[in-house]
Design an enzyme around this catalytic site. Structure first.
Site, PDB file in Angstrom:
ATOM      1  N   ASN A   9     -90.669 -47.581  24.843  1.00  0.00           N
ATOM      2  CA  ASN A   9     -90.624 -48.743  23.949  1.00  0.00           C
ATOM      3  C   ASN A   9     -91.162 -49.920  24.762  1.00  0.00           C
ATOM      4  O   ASN A   9     -90.485 -50.411  25.657  1.00  0.00           O
ATOM      5  CB  ASN A   9     -89.169 -48.975  23.508  1.00  0.00           C
ATOM      6  N   LYS A  11     -91.658 -52.841  23.776  1.00  0.00           N
ATOM      7  CA  LYS A  11     -91.119 -54.133  23.324  1.00  0.00           C
ATOM      8  C   LYS A  11     -92.262 -55.140  23.225  1.00  0.00           C
ATOM      9  O   LYS A  11     -93.339 -54.784  22.773  1.00  0.00           O
ATOM     10  CB  LYS A  11     -89.976 -54.582  24.255  1.00  0.00           C
ATOM     11  N   HIS A  97     -83.148 -51.139  16.498  1.00  0.00           N
ATOM     12  CA  HIS A  97     -82.964 -51.328  17.937  1.00  0.00           C
ATOM     13  C   HIS A  97     -81.968 -52.471  18.150  1.00  0.00           C
ATOM     14  O   HIS A  97     -81.944 -53.432  17.381  1.00  0.00           O
ATOM     15  CB  HIS A  97     -84.313 -51.655  18.601  1.00  0.00           C
ATOM     16  N   GLU A  99     -81.944 -54.953  19.971  1.00  0.00           N
ATOM     17  CA  GLU A  99     -82.535 -56.304  20.010  1.00  0.00           C
ATOM     18  C   GLU A  99     -82.834 -56.797  18.593  1.00  0.00           C
ATOM     19  O   GLU A  99     -82.740 -57.989  18.319  1.00  0.00           O
ATOM     20  CB  GLU A  99     -83.790 -56.289  20.897  1.00  0.00           C
ATOM     21  N   GLU A 167     -78.087 -46.007  22.472  1.00  0.00           N
ATOM     22  CA  GLU A 167     -78.412 -46.971  23.513  1.00  0.00           C
ATOM     23  C   GLU A 167     -77.249 -47.942  23.682  1.00  0.00           C
ATOM     24  O   GLU A 167     -77.122 -48.903  22.918  1.00  0.00           O
ATOM     25  CB  GLU A 167     -79.665 -47.764  23.133  1.00  0.00           C
ATOM     26  N   GLY A 173     -81.926 -52.724  29.866  1.00  0.00           N
ATOM     27  CA  GLY A 173     -82.596 -53.749  30.667  1.00  0.00           C
ATOM     28  C   GLY A 173     -81.728 -54.344  31.759  1.00  0.00           C
ATOM     29  O   GLY A 173     -82.069 -55.360  32.358  1.00  0.00           O
ATOM     30  N   SER A 212     -81.947 -48.230  30.665  1.00  0.00           N
ATOM     31  CA  SER A 212     -82.320 -48.128  32.083  1.00  0.00           C
ATOM     32  C   SER A 212     -82.646 -46.701  32.530  1.00  0.00           C
ATOM     33  O   SER A 212     -82.338 -46.311  33.662  1.00  0.00           O
ATOM     34  CB  SER A 212     -81.232 -48.750  32.975  1.00  0.00           C
TER      35      SER A 212
END
Ligand code: PGA
Length: 252
Positions: A9, A11, A97, A99, A167, A173, A212
């Site tokens: 991904n 992003k 996702h 985010e 996730e 991250g 990660s």
């Protein structure tokens, strides 16, 4: 055994002008990998979709968009529709996702609506679920996963083709990966929720782990019986590292 899917991904990173070189380097890095043993996918920024689709074929990599709108057309500035995606020859998308949930107010209801629309159109969604750090620390991980998964299960059927990505938000991250055991516990729980409603679907459903992931931890994760691949953010930006992760996944 389910064939692992290693998905990247990007992003909001990289540049369209760098996409051809990325795939040249990825192709080199995964040259010789037995592609019967691993599937690969990259979710790229929308403006790169056409370029990525053209070049990804060389590396045998599927291309996905990072989000999708549930309506086919209309006054939705900035959004991407299913017909727009299909016209580009792309039939995979991420949905929900963390985010998107965190910064763009996506909810279980909107995730369900997007999942329903994509499945009806023959687009394969990778639906993302996962708890925040506060939720985990409050002992609510299972409640959150159950709520998120039940919203999705309400709009799928036993033969739906989709993927789930677990996730944990606290591992995205941050460099903090869930341990192999923590990932397995959550994945087994997700699979059991699916099995309660759709036993055969649960058997074939790929559940990816994200947060990660990189070449140094992929094999431990994939050795877990319920971990069927990975969704990789930061470590997918470097084609050599992503390719190494794919190669290692093929040899688990
Ligand atoms: P990360 O991101 O690998 O950079 O933690 C994973 C994701 O958000 O999909």
């Amino acid at each position: 055994m389910r064939k692992p899917l290693i998905a990247g991904n990007w992003k909001m990173n990289l540049l369209n002008s760098k996409v051809p070189a990325y795939f040249t380097d990825l192709e080199k890095a995964i040259h010789g990998v037995d592609r019967k043993k691993v599937d690969t996918l990259l979710a790229v920024p929308a403006p790169f979709l056409a370029t990525a689709r053209e070049h990804a074929q060389r590396a045998g990599t599927l291309i996905a968009t990072q989000t999708i709108h549930e309506k086919n057309d209309g006054a939705f500035t900035g959004e991407i529709s299913i017909p727009i995606l299909k016209d580009l020859g792309i039939d995979w998308t991420l949905i929900g996702h963390s985010e998107r949930r965190q910064y763009y107010n996506e909810t279980d209801a909107s995730v369900a609506a997007k999942t329903k629309a994509t499945l009806a159109a023959g687009i394969h969604p990778i639906v993302c679920v996962g708890e925040t750090r506060e939720e985990r620390e409050a002992g609510k991980m299972k409640d959150v996963l159950k709520r998120q998964m039940e919203a999705v299960l309400a709009v799928v059927s036993a033969d739906s083709a989709f993927t789930v990505a677990y996730e944990p938000v606290w591992a995205i991250g941050t460099g903090l990966t869930a341990s192999d055991e923590q990932a397995e516990e959550a994945h087994a729980f997700i699979r059991a929720i699916v099995a309660a409603k759709f036993p055969t679907l649960a058997e074939r459903l790929r559940i990816l782990y994200g947060g990660s992931v990189k070449s140094s931890n992929i094999q431990g994760l994939l050795k877990q019986p319920n971990v069927d691949g990975a969704l990789i953010g930061g470590a997918s930006l470097d084609p050599a590292e992503f390719g190494k992760t794919v190669s290692l996944a093929a040899s688990v």
